[in-house]
Design a protein around this motif. Structure first.
Motif, PDB file in Angstrom:
ATOM      1  N   LEU A  74     -13.063 -81.070   6.514  1.00  0.00           N
ATOM      2  CA  LEU A  74     -11.726 -81.662   6.442  1.00  0.00           C
ATOM      3  C   LEU A  74     -11.826 -83.094   5.950  1.00  0.00           C
ATOM      4  N   ASP A  75     -11.108 -83.386   4.891  1.00  0.00           N
ATOM      5  CA  ASP A  75     -11.072 -84.749   4.356  1.00  0.00           C
ATOM      6  C   ASP A  75      -9.913 -85.484   5.035  1.00  0.00           C
ATOM      7  N   PHE A  76     -10.256 -86.266   6.067  1.00  0.00           N
ATOM      8  CA  PHE A  76      -9.248 -86.911   6.890  1.00  0.00           C
ATOM      9  C   PHE A  76      -8.441 -87.936   6.106  1.00  0.00           C
ATOM     10  N   LYS A  77      -9.077 -88.663   5.194  1.00  0.00           N
ATOM     11  CA  LYS A  77      -8.395 -89.703   4.417  1.00  0.00           C
ATOM     12  C   LYS A  77      -7.311 -89.102   3.529  1.00  0.00           C
ATOM     13  N   SER A  78      -7.606 -88.021   2.839  1.00  0.00           N
ATOM     14  CA  SER A  78      -6.591 -87.402   1.985  1.00  0.00           C
ATOM     15  C   SER A  78      -5.483 -86.773   2.819  1.00  0.00           C
ATOM     16  N   PHE A  79      -5.829 -86.289   4.016  1.00  0.00           N
ATOM     17  CA  PHE A  79      -4.807 -85.716   4.895  1.00  0.00           C
ATOM     18  C   PHE A  79      -3.819 -86.795   5.321  1.00  0.00           C
ATOM     19  N   ILE A  80      -4.319 -87.969   5.690  1.00  0.00           N
ATOM     20  CA  ILE A  80      -3.445 -89.070   6.110  1.00  0.00           C
ATOM     21  C   ILE A  80      -2.591 -89.553   4.938  1.00  0.00           C
ATOM     22  N   GLN A  81      -3.171 -89.613   3.740  1.00  0.00           N
ATOM     23  CA  GLN A  81      -2.418 -90.074   2.570  1.00  0.00           C
ATOM     24  C   GLN A  81      -1.305 -89.092   2.224  1.00  0.00           C
TER      25      GLN A  81
ATOM     26  N   LEU B 184       0.201 -87.119   4.415  1.00  0.00           N
ATOM     27  CA  LEU B 184       0.990 -86.775   5.593  1.00  0.00           C
ATOM     28  C   LEU B 184       2.487 -86.958   5.351  1.00  0.00           C
TER      29      LEU B 184
END
Length: 191
Positions: free
Chosen positions: A2-9, A11
């Motif tokens: 899971l790429d957390f940074k892209s998920f937050i961007q 969101l």
């Protein structure tokens, strides 16, 4: 992974995509599933119960948030009308309180306007003798025309100010001078 940074961007885009057309059915399904499980009619494994609870809470919160946002948007004109009404009410009280402190020139301009039933008049861009009335809010620039640089500009008495002036008409007696002139004009030799 899971790429957390892209998920937050992403969101924000994800939450915007979750409209009430999607969240309400998911929330309903999750709460129905939980209801059926708690009544013992359809036993579910604990992982499904936890997932249904998370989906139910999340989708219910998103649906309620979008409902509140749509109500906020739908009542915008009502809120604008209320704020405009409150502003006019406060401004009427302020104008009424300032009537006692007007200079003789200001009183002469307002007396002329009341005697002639004239709410709009033209001044030079500097406002001439009506500059203090403009700065106090008794008259304001007419919004229908752009401000000119070397020509006369229309100013108008707002409706709520006019109501206050008409109510206190007795405080503004008008005696017309022999050659009747506009009391807001400044003589060209006095410039």
């Amino acid at each position: 992974m899971l790429d957390f940074k892209s998920f937050i961007q992403n969101l924000g885009a994800i939450l915007n995509a979750l409209t009430p057309k999607i969240t309400v059915p998911f929330a309903s399904a999750a709460w129905i599933l939980l209801y059926v499980h708690t009544r013992g009619r359809f036993p579910l494994p604990p992982s499904v119960v936890v997932a249904a609870l998370i989906v139910g809470v999340l989708c219910t919160c998103l649906a309620l948030t979008s409902l509140a946002a749509s109500l906020w948007t739908a009542t915008r004109s009502l809120r604008d009308d209320c704020s405009r009404m409150l502003f006019r009410r406060r401004d009427k009280k302020r104008i009424e309180a300032e009537l006692e402190f007007l200079t003789p020139d200001e009183r002469g301009i307002l007396a002329y306007l009341l005697a002639k039933q004239q709410k709009m008049f033209e001044v030079l861009p500097d406002g001439e003798k009506a500059a203090t009335l403009i700065s106090k809010g008794f008259v304001m620039y007419a919004a229908r025309q752009p401000l000119a640089l070397h020509r006369d500009i229309c100013v108008v008495v707002p409706d709520h100010v006019w109501e206050v002036l008409v109510k206190h008409r007795a405080k503004f007696p008008y005696q017309a001078p022999n050659p009747e002139i506009h009391p807001w004009r400044t003589h060209w030799m006095a410039r």
